[in-house]
Design a protein around this motif. Structure first.
Motif, PDB file in Angstrom:
ATOM      1  N   ALA A 158      10.978  -4.880   6.536  1.00 18.74           N
ATOM      2  CA  ALA A 158      10.911  -4.962   5.081  1.00 18.74           C
ATOM      3  C   ALA A 158       9.637  -4.304   4.567  1.00 18.74           C
ATOM      4  N   THR A 159       8.552  -4.458   5.322  1.00 26.26           N
ATOM      5  CA  THR A 159       7.305  -3.826   4.902  1.00 26.26           C
ATOM      6  C   THR A 159       7.269  -2.346   5.260  1.00 26.26           C
ATOM      7  N   VAL A 160       8.110  -1.938   6.226  1.00 23.45           N
ATOM      8  CA  VAL A 160       8.199  -0.516   6.565  1.00 23.45           C
ATOM      9  C   VAL A 160       9.019   0.226   5.529  1.00 23.45           C
ATOM     10  N   ILE A 161      10.154  -0.352   5.171  1.00 18.41           N
ATOM     11  CA  ILE A 161      11.112   0.318   4.300  1.00 18.41           C
ATOM     12  C   ILE A 161      11.236  -0.369   2.945  1.00 18.41           C
ATOM     13  N   GLY A 162      11.475  -1.689   2.980  1.00 22.49           N
ATOM     14  CA  GLY A 162      11.782  -2.407   1.748  1.00 22.49           C
ATOM     15  C   GLY A 162      10.692  -2.362   0.705  1.00 22.49           C
ATOM     16  N   VAL A 163       9.483  -2.814   1.056  1.00 22.25           N
ATOM     17  CA  VAL A 163       8.399  -2.872   0.079  1.00 22.25           C
ATOM     18  C   VAL A 163       7.985  -1.479  -0.411  1.00 22.25           C
ATOM     19  N   PRO A 164       7.787  -0.489   0.493  1.00 18.55           N
ATOM     20  CA  PRO A 164       7.443   0.847  -0.004  1.00 18.55           C
ATOM     21  C   PRO A 164       8.527   1.454  -0.895  1.00 18.55           C
ATOM     22  N   SER A 240      -1.156  -9.830  -0.546  1.00 13.34           N
ATOM     23  CA  SER A 240      -0.598 -10.077  -1.874  1.00 13.34           C
ATOM     24  C   SER A 240      -1.286  -9.254  -2.947  1.00 13.34           C
ATOM     25  N   PHE A 241      -2.516  -8.850  -2.698  1.00 11.06           N
ATOM     26  CA  PHE A 241      -3.258  -8.054  -3.671  1.00 11.06           C
ATOM     27  C   PHE A 241      -3.585  -6.667  -3.107  1.00 11.06           C
ATOM     28  N   ILE A 242      -2.728  -6.207  -2.193  1.00  6.87           N
ATOM     29  CA  ILE A 242      -3.029  -4.968  -1.481  1.00  6.87           C
ATOM     30  C   ILE A 242      -3.031  -3.745  -2.382  1.00  6.87           C
ATOM     31  N   ALA A 243      -2.159  -3.718  -3.408  1.00  5.13           N
ATOM     32  CA  ALA A 243      -2.112  -2.544  -4.284  1.00  5.13           C
ATOM     33  C   ALA A 243      -3.440  -2.326  -5.012  1.00  5.13           C
ATOM     34  N   PRO A 244      -3.978  -3.326  -5.713  1.00  2.00           N
ATOM     35  CA  PRO A 244      -5.284  -3.098  -6.350  1.00  2.00           C
ATOM     36  C   PRO A 244      -6.427  -2.933  -5.347  1.00  2.00           C
ATOM     37  N   ILE A 245      -6.328  -3.574  -4.173  1.00  5.83           N
ATOM     38  CA  ILE A 245      -7.362  -3.379  -3.151  1.00  5.83           C
ATOM     39  C   ILE A 245      -7.396  -1.914  -2.729  1.00  5.83           C
ATOM     40  N   LEU A 246      -6.235  -1.330  -2.535  1.00  9.98           N
ATOM     41  CA  LEU A 246      -6.163   0.071  -2.122  1.00  9.98           C
ATOM     42  C   LEU A 246      -6.668   1.012  -3.209  1.00  9.98           C
ATOM     43  N   THR A 247      -6.208   0.793  -4.441  1.00 11.22           N
ATOM     44  CA  THR A 247      -6.520   1.750  -5.503  1.00 11.22           C
ATOM     45  C   THR A 247      -7.910   1.550  -6.096  1.00 11.22           C
ATOM     46  N   GLU A 248      -8.290   0.291  -6.348  1.00 10.82           N
ATOM     47  CA  GLU A 248      -9.546   0.032  -7.049  1.00 10.82           C
ATOM     48  C   GLU A 248     -10.721  -0.179  -6.106  1.00 10.82           C
ATOM     49  N   GLN A 249     -10.501  -0.788  -4.957  1.00 14.30           N
ATOM     50  CA  GLN A 249     -11.610  -1.012  -4.025  1.00 14.30           C
ATOM     51  C   GLN A 249     -11.845   0.197  -3.126  1.00 14.30           C
ATOM     52  N   ALA A 250     -10.742   0.740  -2.575  1.00 19.00           N
ATOM     53  CA  ALA A 250     -10.895   1.822  -1.601  1.00 19.00           C
ATOM     54  C   ALA A 250     -10.759   3.210  -2.208  1.00 19.00           C
ATOM     55  N   ALA A 255      -0.255   7.158  -6.238  1.00 21.81           N
ATOM     56  CA  ALA A 255       0.955   7.772  -5.691  1.00 21.81           C
ATOM     57  C   ALA A 255       1.075   7.591  -4.181  1.00 21.81           C
ATOM     58  N   LEU A 256      -0.044   7.340  -3.507  1.00 20.98           N
ATOM     59  CA  LEU A 256      -0.018   7.194  -2.049  1.00 20.98           C
ATOM     60  C   LEU A 256       0.112   5.752  -1.582  1.00 20.98           C
ATOM     61  N   VAL A 257       0.107   4.802  -2.516  1.00 19.85           N
ATOM     62  CA  VAL A 257       0.210   3.389  -2.146  1.00 19.85           C
ATOM     63  C   VAL A 257       1.483   3.101  -1.341  1.00 19.85           C
ATOM     64  N   PRO A 258       2.663   3.631  -1.765  1.00 20.12           N
ATOM     65  CA  PRO A 258       3.863   3.381  -0.947  1.00 20.12           C
ATOM     66  C   PRO A 258       3.728   3.867   0.492  1.00 20.12           C
ATOM     67  N   LEU A 259       3.010   4.995   0.693  1.00 24.93           N
ATOM     68  CA  LEU A 259       2.838   5.513   2.052  1.00 24.93           C
ATOM     69  C   LEU A 259       1.947   4.593   2.883  1.00 24.93           C
ATOM     70  N   VAL A 260       0.911   4.058   2.263  1.00 25.89           N
ATOM     71  CA  VAL A 260       0.033   3.132   2.985  1.00 25.89           C
ATOM     72  C   VAL A 260       0.801   1.850   3.326  1.00 25.89           C
ATOM     73  N   LEU A 261       1.618   1.381   2.384  1.00 23.80           N
ATOM     74  CA  LEU A 261       2.436   0.203   2.641  1.00 23.80           C
ATOM     75  C   LEU A 261       3.422   0.461   3.779  1.00 23.80           C
ATOM     76  N   THR A 262       3.906   1.693   3.844  1.00 25.20           N
ATOM     77  CA  THR A 262       4.790   2.061   4.951  1.00 25.20           C
ATOM     78  C   THR A 262       4.046   1.984   6.281  1.00 25.20           C
ATOM     79  N   ALA A 307     -13.697   3.913   0.680  1.00 25.11           N
ATOM     80  CA  ALA A 307     -13.362   4.648   1.908  1.00 25.11           C
ATOM     81  C   ALA A 307     -11.841   4.613   2.106  1.00 25.11           C
ATOM     82  N   PRO A 308     -11.120   5.492   1.412  1.00 27.55           N
ATOM     83  CA  PRO A 308      -9.648   5.436   1.439  1.00 27.55           C
ATOM     84  C   PRO A 308      -9.041   5.619   2.818  1.00 27.55           C
TER      85      PRO A 308
END
Length: 416
Positions: A158-164, A240-250, A255-262, A307-308
């Motif tokens: 689900a985290t490989v395919i579903g969430v992304p 649970s807060f991975i999207a803002p952690i990726l974009t705002e912290q790192a 646009a690349l968030v789905p790839l990182v989630l994958t 540090a993305p």
């Protein structure tokens, strides 16, 4: 009744299937949908919050309430449906799942969304609890951990395919479209489960609530449940807060968030399978090593700012280790609960989601502290570290039980 209370591998017998039966993979597909709907909010949190005019912490309550529904739903439905065909229970759970997603897709009121998510979670809890028992029984004792690894891998997928994909759909056509797609996929799952899951053995004796509750006296069962809560709660506090952690912290581009989630999902998928395979032979090692490594990774995530590429690598490693012991922990809960296998499985589901509810709540509070977006991962590391307490104690009980066996002492309660 004597139950398996040792961490030793179960030997393969003549009656053990050489390979996992198809039903295990069907149930893994159902778990895929269940985990997608639980975690997809993490990937679309900014869109949901923006559309509904909520803060990130308020939108995160859609994850917390789902976890709360699982906590209540899994053991309650296990008891209410224990005289019902397991096949019928799985089908009805999926039907409620479909209805819940239609309501979410159509509603704009937060209260209605929370209620729909809660009811959907209750049905999800029923599905998970029954699916774990059906899968392990179909696989046989020697392949039980591997079967749970596959079912858990369905959730990891689900985290490989579903969430992304859910995050991509939300970016392309709005977050509500994500729930329409999930509802449609669940309709297909209803058909597959109805056709491929075997009916129950009508000659089996019906259980009673008293018999189910009597099976919960195992001390090692409750140690396994505590480990379920802490290992998942720590990982989900950050995820649970991975999207803002990726974009705002790192500084990862949106646009690349789905790839990182994958990447996280691929790691989770591989980790679940490997955890199941190693868990058949070395369950104690898996349940101690995994949380230890996960805690270190979460600390590194908390400390990584601007540090993305480093953050991306850490998220993938978190996926590889974070939830890879879950299948083993569920199997141990089922094994240590004896005749109350379905209720033991349900309590494992509740424990996972109790950890999720607590972890996401505390992580949401941490956002408002000076830690900011670094808070969730730091909180997660602290929670995961506590997993070592029950797993080490349980391992000690296993060693004691093996010692009694070598000495020829009949001690059924050793390790319980």
């Amino acid at each position: 009744m004597t139950t398996h209370t040792t961490d030793a591998p179960v030997p393969v017998s003549a009656g053990t299937p050489a390979r996992l039966p198809l039903v295990v993979f069907v149930l893994a597909a159902g778990t895929f949908l269940m985990l997608t709907t639980e975690f997809v909010i993490a990937g679309i949190l900014p869109q949901v919050a923006g559309d509904l005019g909520l803060s990130l912490a308020e939108a995160g309550s859609l994850i917390t309430v789902f976890a709360a529904g699982m906590i209540v739903g899994a053991p309650t439905m296990a008891l209410l449906t224990m005289r019902m065909s397991k096949k019928l229970t799985l089908v009805l759970a999926l039907v409620v799942f479909v209805v819940g997603h239609v309501v979410v897709a159509l509603s704009a009121d937060l209260t209605v969304l929370l209620i729909a998510r809660f009811v959907t979670a209750v049905a999800t809890g029923a599905f998970w609890a029954v699916a774990a028992v059906v899968a392990t029984r179909a696989a046989g004792p020697a392949l039980g951990s591997r079967a749970m690894g596959i079912v858990s891998a369905g959730g990891a997928l689900a985290t490989v395919i579903g969430v992304p994909i859910g995050a991509f759909i939300a970016q392309m056509s709005g977050w509500r479209s994500t729930f329409w797609v999930l509802g449609a996929a669940a309709v297909v799952a209803v058909v597959l489960v109805a056709r491929l899951v075997p009916g129950d053995d009508t000659t089996a004796a019906a259980s009673t609530v008293r018999a189910q509750l009597a099976g919960l006296r195992s001390g090692r069962l409750w140690l396994a449940l505590l480990a379920c809560a802490t290992t998942t709660g720590g990982v989900l506090a950050a995820y649970s807060f991975i999207a803002p952690i990726l974009t705002e912290q790192a500084g990862v581009p949106v646009a690349l968030v789905p790839l990182v989630l994958t990447g996280f999902g691929v790691g989770s998928f591989v980790g679940a399978i490997l955890g199941g395979r190693f868990g058949d032979a070395h369950p104690g090692v898996v349940t101690i090593l995994v949380p230890a490594v996960t805690a270190v990774v979460l600390v590194a995530i908390s400390l990584s700012v601007g540090a993305p590429w480093l953050m991306t690598a850490l998220v993938v490693v978190l996926g590889l280790f974070g939830l890879s012991a879950n299948g083993v922990l569920i199997l141990l809960a089922v094994r240590f609960s004896g005749e109350a296998a379905t209720l033991g499985s349900a309590l494992a589901v509740s424990a996972f989601n109790a950890g999720t509810a607590i972890g996401t709540t505390v992580a949401g509070v941490a956002l408002a502290t000076p830690l900011g977006l670094q808070g969730p991962a730091m909180i997660g590391a602290a929670i995961v570290t506590t997993t070592l307490i029950p797993t080490i104690i349980s391992r000690a009980f296993a060693e004691q039980h093996l010692m009694f066996k070598r000495l020829g002492i009949q001690a059924e309660d050793a390790g319980r």
